[in-house]
Design a protein around this motif. Structure first.
Motif, short mmCIF file in Angstrom:
data_model
loop_
_atom_site.label_atom_id
_atom_site.label_comp_id
_atom_site.label_asym_id
_atom_site.label_seq_id
_atom_site.Cartn_x
_atom_site.Cartn_y
_atom_site.Cartn_z
N ARG A 185 0.05 4.48 -12.85
CA ARG A 185 -1.35 4.47 -12.43
C ARG A 185 -2.24 4.74 -13.63
O ARG A 185 -1.95 5.61 -14.45
CB ARG A 185 -1.55 5.54 -11.36
CG ARG A 185 -2.83 5.43 -10.56
CD ARG A 185 -2.86 6.52 -9.50
NE ARG A 185 -3.89 6.26 -8.49
CZ ARG A 185 -5.14 6.69 -8.56
NH1 ARG A 185 -5.52 7.39 -9.62
NH2 ARG A 185 -6.01 6.42 -7.60
N ASP B 206 -3.55 2.75 -2.80
CA ASP B 206 -3.04 2.22 -4.06
C ASP B 206 -1.97 1.16 -3.81
O ASP B 206 -1.16 1.28 -2.89
CB ASP B 206 -2.41 3.33 -4.91
CG ASP B 206 -3.45 4.24 -5.54
OD1 ASP B 206 -4.65 3.99 -5.38
OD2 ASP B 206 -3.05 5.21 -6.22
N ARG C 169 0.86 -1.19 0.00
CA ARG C 169 0.00 0.00 0.00
C ARG C 169 0.90 1.24 0.00
O ARG C 169 1.90 1.29 0.71
CB ARG C 169 -0.90 0.02 1.23
CG ARG C 169 -2.11 -0.89 1.16
CD ARG C 169 -2.88 -0.83 2.46
NE ARG C 169 -3.29 0.52 2.81
CZ ARG C 169 -4.54 0.99 2.69
NH1 ARG C 169 -5.50 0.19 2.24
NH2 ARG C 169 -4.84 2.23 3.05
N ALA D 53 -2.42 9.97 -6.82
CA ALA D 53 -2.25 8.72 -6.07
C ALA D 53 -3.02 8.77 -4.76
O ALA D 53 -3.17 9.83 -4.14
CB ALA D 53 -0.77 8.48 -5.81
#
Length: 273
Positions: A201, A127, A111, A123
């Motif tokens: 991402r 995530d 994490r 972010a």
């Protein structure tokens, strides 16, 4: 017949084709396949031209198909710096032939809020990220005697469903932290292979931090001339089966000579002899 062996900077690799392991996900044009970013599935259809039908089952003299595919989203693919530059650079032009030692490592994503590492502005703490700390630990545990130019990242758990997953579904895929991308560059990794759909991402407002760091581009730059590593490649959506152990291999990265920034690819790993 003797087994062909390649000596490379002190390492010996077994070049027997029967022992090569393909990391490419077979692309089934009529069955389950991975997907990303809302792209339509890869499809195929028989060529229809005048009175010709490219399907022997429909009375055609031979089979001739039209393929529709989005390399970045429909399966295993390799990409070059042209993915994010205004200049239309191609994989064949920038990367060329890839045959080099590569290290395979298995990584548990962390994490973001449990690490001290960073990512794009969008972010979130929950995530899943590949951290520099995890990469460095795996690298040092394996202590490769031959400096690897390639790195293959297998995320854990290694769910076979990766081979047919819609990656826009929950849970969101892991991505590389800023520090992880920089660490790879510092180690001299020129060819990065991951089993995620992207090293960045999915929703990052176009920052593409890991891509830019890996290709040596300044933040938000789209200029090919500003890249300090235009020869580097990123291969995404691989699948490394559990039967393949972490360690040093010879990477043979195969792709067609398409004049595009990303191409379907077939990474092969040859074990040490």
């Amino acid at each position: 017949m003797s087994t062909p062996v390649l000596d490379w900077q002190g390492a010996r690799f077994d070049m027997n084709p029967a022992r090569a392991v393909s990391l490419a996900i077979p692309l089934d044009f009529e069955g389950p396949q991975p997907g990303f970013f809302g792209a339509p599935p890869a499809r195929r259809k028989a060529l229809e031209s005048g009175g010709f039908t490219g399907d022997t089952r429909a009375g055609g003299t031979c089979n001739c198909e039209v393929l529709e595919i989005t390399p970045h989203c429909n399966g295993t693919h390799s990409e070059c710096v042209g993915h994010i530059t205004e200049d239309r650079a191609t994989v064949a032009q920038q990367v060329g032939t890839v045959l080099c030692p590569a290290l395979l490592v298995s990584i548990h994503p962390a994490r973001l809020d449990s690490s001290e590492e960073t990512g794009p502005a969008k972010a979130k703490g929950g995530d899943a990220v590949i951290t520099r700390t995890a990469l460095q630990s795996a690298w040092e545990t394996l202590t490769p005697a031959t400096p690897p130019q390639g790195l293959v990242i297998r995320t854990l758990p290694n769910d076979p469903g990766k081979q047919s997953r819609d990656w826009m579904d929950d849970p969101a895929p892991a991505w590389l932290s800023r520090e992880a991308a920089k660490w790879l560059v510092d180690q001299g990794v020129d060819h990065l292979l991951v089993d995620m759909p992207s090293v960045d991402r999915a929703d990052d407002d176009g920052e593409l931090l890991a891509h830019r760091i890996f290709w040596g581009l300044p933040p938000l730059s789209r200029k090919l001339m500003e890249s300090t590593r235009p020869y580097a490649s990123i291969t995404e959506m691989i699948f490394a089966p559990d039967s393949v152990s972490d360690g040093l291999y010879l990477l043979d990265l195969q792709f067609p000579s398409f004049t595009t920034d990303a191409v379907p690819s077939r990474p092969l790993l040859y074990p040490t002899a």
